[in-house]
Design a protein around this motif. Structure first.
Motif, PDB file in Angstrom:
ATOM      1  N   MET A 142       0.846  -1.176   0.000  1.00 61.74           N
ATOM      2  CA  MET A 142       0.000   0.000   0.000  1.00 61.74           C
ATOM      3  C   MET A 142       0.893   1.240   0.000  1.00 61.74           C
ATOM      4  N   ASN A 143       0.559   2.196  -0.814  1.00 60.57           N
ATOM      5  CA  ASN A 143       1.285   3.450  -0.918  1.00 60.57           C
ATOM      6  C   ASN A 143       0.751   4.435   0.123  1.00 60.57           C
ATOM      7  N   LEU A 144       1.583   4.805   1.090  1.00 55.63           N
ATOM      8  CA  LEU A 144       1.170   5.705   2.165  1.00 55.63           C
ATOM      9  C   LEU A 144       2.124   6.889   2.259  1.00 55.63           C
ATOM     10  N   ILE A 145       1.581   8.012   2.714  1.00 55.74           N
ATOM     11  CA  ILE A 145       2.419   9.164   3.013  1.00 55.74           C
ATOM     12  C   ILE A 145       2.107   9.669   4.413  1.00 55.74           C
ATOM     13  N   GLN A 146       3.048  10.434   4.912  1.00 59.52           N
ATOM     14  CA  GLN A 146       2.887  11.120   6.192  1.00 59.52           C
ATOM     15  C   GLN A 146       3.163  12.597   5.904  1.00 59.52           C
ATOM     16  N   LEU A 147       2.239  13.450   6.308  1.00 58.27           N
ATOM     17  CA  LEU A 147       2.336  14.884   6.060  1.00 58.27           C
ATOM     18  C   LEU A 147       2.259  15.599   7.398  1.00 58.27           C
ATOM     19  N   VAL A 148       3.146  16.561   7.617  1.00 55.41           N
ATOM     20  CA  VAL A 148       3.177  17.324   8.861  1.00 55.41           C
ATOM     21  C   VAL A 148       3.055  18.799   8.508  1.00 55.41           C
ATOM     22  N   ARG A 162     -14.439  12.672  12.077  1.00 57.39           N
ATOM     23  CA  ARG A 162     -15.414  12.223  11.062  1.00 57.39           C
ATOM     24  C   ARG A 162     -14.765  12.105   9.689  1.00 57.39           C
ATOM     25  N   ASN A 163     -14.054  13.150   9.275  1.00 57.43           N
ATOM     26  CA  ASN A 163     -13.433  13.164   7.957  1.00 57.43           C
ATOM     27  C   ASN A 163     -12.381  12.063   7.844  1.00 57.43           C
ATOM     28  N   ASN A 164     -11.544  11.942   8.847  1.00 61.26           N
ATOM     29  CA  ASN A 164     -10.457  10.972   8.784  1.00 61.26           C
ATOM     30  C   ASN A 164     -10.960   9.539   8.820  1.00 61.26           C
ATOM     31  N   THR A 165     -12.002   9.285   9.588  1.00 60.83           N
ATOM     32  CA  THR A 165     -12.589   7.955   9.616  1.00 60.83           C
ATOM     33  C   THR A 165     -13.137   7.594   8.236  1.00 60.83           C
ATOM     34  N   ALA A 166     -13.816   8.528   7.611  1.00 58.03           N
ATOM     35  CA  ALA A 166     -14.406   8.288   6.289  1.00 58.03           C
ATOM     36  C   ALA A 166     -13.347   8.059   5.211  1.00 58.03           C
ATOM     37  N   HIS A 167     -12.168   8.653   5.377  1.00 59.36           N
ATOM     38  CA  HIS A 167     -11.133   8.579   4.339  1.00 59.36           C
ATOM     39  C   HIS A 167      -9.904   7.768   4.757  1.00 59.36           C
ATOM     40  N   ILE A 168     -10.037   7.032   5.850  1.00 57.83           N
ATOM     41  CA  ILE A 168      -8.979   6.142   6.351  1.00 57.83           C
ATOM     42  C   ILE A 168      -7.654   6.901   6.530  1.00 57.83           C
ATOM     43  N   ILE A 169      -7.763   8.032   7.213  1.00 55.58           N
ATOM     44  CA  ILE A 169      -6.595   8.842   7.544  1.00 55.58           C
ATOM     45  C   ILE A 169      -6.369   8.725   9.046  1.00 55.58           C
ATOM     46  N   GLY A 172      -1.829   8.405   5.428  1.00 50.67           N
ATOM     47  CA  GLY A 172      -2.783   7.623   4.667  1.00 50.67           C
ATOM     48  C   GLY A 172      -2.387   7.600   3.204  1.00 50.67           C
ATOM     49  N   GLU A 173      -3.343   7.243   2.358  1.00 54.19           N
ATOM     50  CA  GLU A 173      -3.083   7.228   0.920  1.00 54.19           C
ATOM     51  C   GLU A 173      -2.889   8.663   0.439  1.00 54.19           C
ATOM     52  N   PRO A 174      -1.942   8.880  -0.474  1.00 54.95           N
ATOM     53  CA  PRO A 174      -1.615  10.247  -0.881  1.00 54.95           C
ATOM     54  C   PRO A 174      -2.811  11.101  -1.307  1.00 54.95           C
ATOM     55  N   ALA A 175      -3.685  10.576  -2.134  1.00 59.56           N
ATOM     56  CA  ALA A 175      -4.820  11.380  -2.611  1.00 59.56           C
ATOM     57  C   ALA A 175      -5.713  11.826  -1.455  1.00 59.56           C
ATOM     58  N   GLN A 176      -5.942  10.946  -0.490  1.00 60.62           N
ATOM     59  CA  GLN A 176      -6.802  11.277   0.642  1.00 60.62           C
ATOM     60  C   GLN A 176      -6.135  12.286   1.579  1.00 60.62           C
TER      61      GLN A 176
END
Length: 133
Positions: free
Chosen positions: A1-7, A28-35, A52-56
């Motif tokens: 799975m392609n994941l990123i971490q953004l700070v 709510r937003n993060n649960t819906a988008h698996i962040i 999470g996934e880069p696009a999300q």
């Protein structure tokens, strides 16, 4: 799975009465988008890690930049990760008080002014986040 971490860092626009709203919206937003991630707030300043996934993650970051409750949103770092550092937190939150900072005096400068110290040393942001559980 392609994941990123953004700070990123930002400033609170308005008063602290919106903190609960910001946190519940993030959950709510993060649960819906698996962040997953963690949000620190201290003296009018936010420090947050999203993963999470880069696009999300990019979509969520764009929403944060457009949120009128945040101002001076500044990306500190973005990196590819092989696994999540916060897999069980759809959005951990900690309101860091001055007493908390007194336990970590070296971190005080990172919650002041224009975040210049974090811009110079962005990896310290993850250390700070991890020390405030």
């Amino acid at each position: 799975m392609n994941l990123i971490q953004l700070v990123y860092v930002s400033r609170l626009a308005g008063d602290e009465s919106v903190l609960q709203s910001i946190h519940s919206h993030a959950v709510r937003n993060n649960t819906a988008h698996i962040i997953t991630g963690k949000l620190l707030y201290c003296s009018g300043r936010f420090l947050q890690v999203l993963e999470g996934e880069p696009a999300q993650v990019h979509r969520t970051f764009d929403l944060i930049k457009a949120d009128p409750r945040h101002r001076d949103v500044t990306l500190l770092m973005e990196q590819t990760i092989s696994e999540r550092a916060y897999p069980h937190w759809n959005m951990g939150f900690r309101h860091v008080q001055q007493d908390d900072l007194d336990q970590y005096p070296a971190y005080k400068a990172y919650f002041q002014d224009d975040f210049a110290a974090l811009k110079i040393q962005p990896l310290i942001a993850l250390e700070i986040i991890n020390n405030f559980v």
